[in-house]
Write a protein that holds these residues in place. Structure first.
Motif, PDB file in Angstrom:
ATOM      1  N   ILE A 242      48.314  48.387 -14.291  1.00 43.78           N
ATOM      2  CA  ILE A 242      48.576  46.949 -14.107  1.00 43.78           C
ATOM      3  C   ILE A 242      48.593  46.285 -15.549  1.00 43.78           C
ATOM      4  O   ILE A 242      49.298  45.319 -15.809  1.00 43.78           O
ATOM      5  N   THR A 243      47.288  46.245 -16.386  1.00 43.85           N
ATOM      6  CA  THR A 243      47.041  45.556 -17.578  1.00 43.85           C
ATOM      7  C   THR A 243      48.314  46.129 -18.495  1.00 43.85           C
ATOM      8  O   THR A 243      48.894  45.187 -19.356  1.00 43.85           O
ATOM      9  N   LYS A 245      51.529  46.824 -17.796  1.00 42.92           N
ATOM     10  CA  LYS A 245      52.719  46.451 -17.505  1.00 42.92           C
ATOM     11  C   LYS A 245      52.546  44.826 -17.806  1.00 42.92           C
ATOM     12  O   LYS A 245      53.527  44.227 -18.214  1.00 42.92           O
ATOM     13  N   THR A 246      51.569  44.098 -17.653  1.00 47.40           N
ATOM     14  CA  THR A 246      51.192  42.695 -17.783  1.00 47.40           C
ATOM     15  C   THR A 246      51.299  42.564 -19.332  1.00 47.40           C
ATOM     16  O   THR A 246      51.877  41.441 -19.808  1.00 47.40           O
ATOM     17  N   LYS A 247      50.752  43.672 -20.060  1.00 39.10           N
ATOM     18  CA  LYS A 247      50.941  43.531 -21.628  1.00 39.10           C
ATOM     19  C   LYS A 247      52.519  43.474 -22.017  1.00 39.10           C
ATOM     20  O   LYS A 247      52.738  42.797 -22.953  1.00 39.10           O
ATOM     21  N   PHE A 249      55.014  42.545 -20.371  1.00 37.04           N
ATOM     22  CA  PHE A 249      55.500  41.206 -19.845  1.00 37.04           C
ATOM     23  C   PHE A 249      55.069  40.040 -21.070  1.00 37.04           C
ATOM     24  O   PHE A 249      55.828  39.229 -21.329  1.00 37.04           O
ATOM     25  N   LEU A 250      53.862  40.104 -21.161  1.00 34.20           N
ATOM     26  CA  LEU A 250      53.146  39.035 -22.075  1.00 34.20           C
ATOM     27  C   LEU A 250      53.962  39.302 -23.611  1.00 34.20           C
ATOM     28  O   LEU A 250      54.188  38.199 -24.285  1.00 34.20           O
ATOM     29  N   LYS A 264      48.342  35.308 -25.874  1.00 32.38           N
ATOM     30  CA  LYS A 264      48.645  36.529 -25.386  1.00 32.38           C
ATOM     31  C   LYS A 264      47.433  37.458 -25.437  1.00 32.38           C
ATOM     32  O   LYS A 264      47.028  37.892 -24.473  1.00 32.38           O
ATOM     33  N   LEU A 271      42.562  39.752 -18.416  1.00 37.39           N
ATOM     34  CA  LEU A 271      42.800  40.596 -17.481  1.00 37.39           C
ATOM     35  C   LEU A 271      42.132  42.087 -17.588  1.00 37.39           C
ATOM     36  O   LEU A 271      41.768  42.538 -16.428  1.00 37.39           O
TER      37      LEU A 271
END
Length: 374
Positions: A242-243, A245-247, A249-250, A264, A271
Motif C-alpha cells: 500500500i505504501t 502504491k501511494t508513493k 501516486f504522490l 510528499k 503512512l
C-alpha cells in the motif's frame, strides 16, 4: 495527599530523564563522549534484517553492507599479538581483548541506581557515569509508569467499576495510598539492595533484580503479544505494498505540482509509521466513550511495545525517552483543559490523532527540539 505521589512518580523522574537526554545530546564530559562514540560504533555492527522487530524509527539504508561475523572477527582479533613492549624480555607479549569495550569501574559500595550520582559524576568527569545504564533504568521506569497509569485508566473506564469508584471516595483514597507505596517500593528497594554490595558484579545483579526489571520482564510478553495481535492484524507485506502504491501516486502529484517535495516526504513518513494505529483507529468511527479505548491502546500499548524492540541501542533508548518526556507534557496539558475539552464535540477523536502524531519519529524529534530550545 497526592502531591507527594506526583513529585515521586512524575516530576522527579521527568527531571532526571530530561537531564539525561540533554547530556546525551550535548555531552559535557570526556567520559560521556567516549561512551556515546562506543555506542554509535556498536550500532553500526547490527546485522541487516535484525532491526527492531516491532517498529523501527531508524531508516534503512540501501547502501548498507553486511558486516563481518562478530564471532569470527573477535576470534581473529583476540589471537593477534602486539610487539614486545619496552623494558620487557623479547619473548614477552601481551594480548588485547577485543570482545567487549572497556567498562568503567565503580567503587565497592556505590549504588548503581541513577538517583545517587548523576549530576556529580557528570560534573566531575567521573568514569563511573554509565550512560547505557541510566538510559536503561529510566526507560524501564517509564514503561512501568505508562502501564500502571494505563491499568488505572482502564479500571475507571469500566462501566460498573468506574461508577463505583467515582461514587466512593474511600476506595479512591485507598488506591492513591497504594499508588504511593508502589512508587516508594520502586525507588527505595534498589537502594536497599545495592548499598552493601561488595563488588560491581553484585551491583549489576542487584540492579537486574530490582522491581523495575522484574516488572518489565512480566509485562513484556503480555504487551508484545497484544501489540502483535492488534497492530499487526494487517500484515506488514500488505502495508508495504500500500505504501509503495501511494508513493507512486504522490510522485505523480509532485510532478504535476499539486504537492511539494517536502509535503510528499512528510505524507510518506506518516503512512509508513501509521501501521500500528490502523486497527485501533476503527474506534474513530464510533462514539467518544468507545474511542477512549482506542486512545488508551495508542497511549499505553504501542509505545511500551516499541520500547521492548531489538536491537536495544542507545540511540533508540534516547528516542523512546524523548517520547515519554513529551507524552508527559501532553498528558498534563490535556488534564488541565479536560473541563473545557469535555464540551467540545469530537475532542476525543482529535486527541487520538494528536497522540498518533506524537509517536511519528520526525514529529517527535521536531517537537522535542522545540521543547529543548524553549
Amino acid at each position: 495527599k497526592t502531591y507527594l505521589t506526583l513529585i515521586l512518580s512524575v516530576l522527579y523522574p521527568w527531571i532526571w530523564t530530561v537531564a539525561l537526554i540533554y547530556d546525551y545530546r550535548h555531552p559535557s564530559s570526556d567520559t560521556t563522549k567516549k561512551q556515546i562514540q562506543e555506542a554509535s560504533k556498536a550500532d553500526e555492527l547490527v546485522p541487516l534484517g535484525k532491526e527492531n522487530q516491532l517498529a523501527s524509527d531508524r531508516p534503512s539504508s540501501p547502501n548498507r553492507k553486511e558486516p563481518i561475523s562478530k564471532i569470527k572477527r573477535n576470534t581473529v582479533l583476540r589471537n593477534k599479538r602486539l610487539p614486545p613492549s619496552r623494558g620487557k624480555t623479547p619473548n614477552a607479549y601481551t594480548k588485547r581483548d577485543f570482545t567487549t569495550p572497556t567498562k568503567a569501574k565503580t567503587s565497592p559500595k556505590q549504588s548503581v541506581t541513577p538517583m545517587s550520582r548523576f549530576l556529580g559524576a557528570v560534573a566531575n568527569n567521573d568514569s563511573a557515569y554509565d550512560v547505557q545504564m541510566h538510559a536503561k533504568y529510566w526507560l524501564s521506569y517509564w514503561v512501568v509508569y505508562t502501564v500502571a497509569t494505563g491499568i488505572s485508566r482502564m479500571i475507571y473506564l469500566l462501566p460498573i467499576v468506574g461508577r463505583i469508584l467515582h461514587r466512593t471516595p474511600l476506595l479512591s483514597d485507598i488506591l492513591m495510598e497504594l499508588q504511593l507505596f508502589f512508587y516508594l517500593w520502586i525507588f527505595c528497594l534498589p537502594q536497599a539492595l545495592t548499598s552493601t554490595s561488595a563488588d560491581r558484579n553484585d551491583l549489576r545483579r542487584s540492579y537486574d533484580v530490582s522491581p523495575l526489571q522484574w516488572l518489565n520482564r512480566k509485562a513484556k510478553p503480555v504487551l508484545t503479544n497484544l501489540y502483535q495481535a492488534t497492530s499487526h492484524a494487517i500484515s506488514e507485506k500488505m502495508w508495504t505494498s500500500i505504501t509503495e502504491k501511494t508513493k507512486s501516486f504522490l510522485g505523480l502529484a509532485v510532478m504535476i505540482r499539486l504537492l511539494s517535495e517536502s509535503t510528499k516526504d512528510f505524507l510518506l513518513h506518516v503512512l509508513e509509521h501509521s501501521h500500528p494505529f490502523i486497527v485501533p483507529g476503527i474506534t474513530l468511527m464510533m462514539p467518544g466513550f468507545l474511542t477512549q479505548y482506542g486512545l488508551l491502546y495508542v497511549k499505553t500499548v504501542v509505545p511500551t511495545a516499541k520500547s521492548f524492540g531489538k536491537p536495544d541501542s542507545l540511540s533508540q533508548k534516547m528516542n523512546h525517552l524523548e517520547y515519554y518526556c513529551l507524552a508527559l507534557i501532553l498528558t498534563f496539558t490535556l488534564n488541565w483543559w479536560s473541563g473545557v475539552l469535555w464540551w467540545i464535540p469530537f475532542s476525543t477523536h482529535v486527541i487520538y490523532l494528536v497522540w498518533c502524531y506524537l509517536q511519528f519519529p520526525k514529529s517527535r524529534q521536531y517537537l522535542y527540539n522545540i521543547f529543548e530550545y524553549e
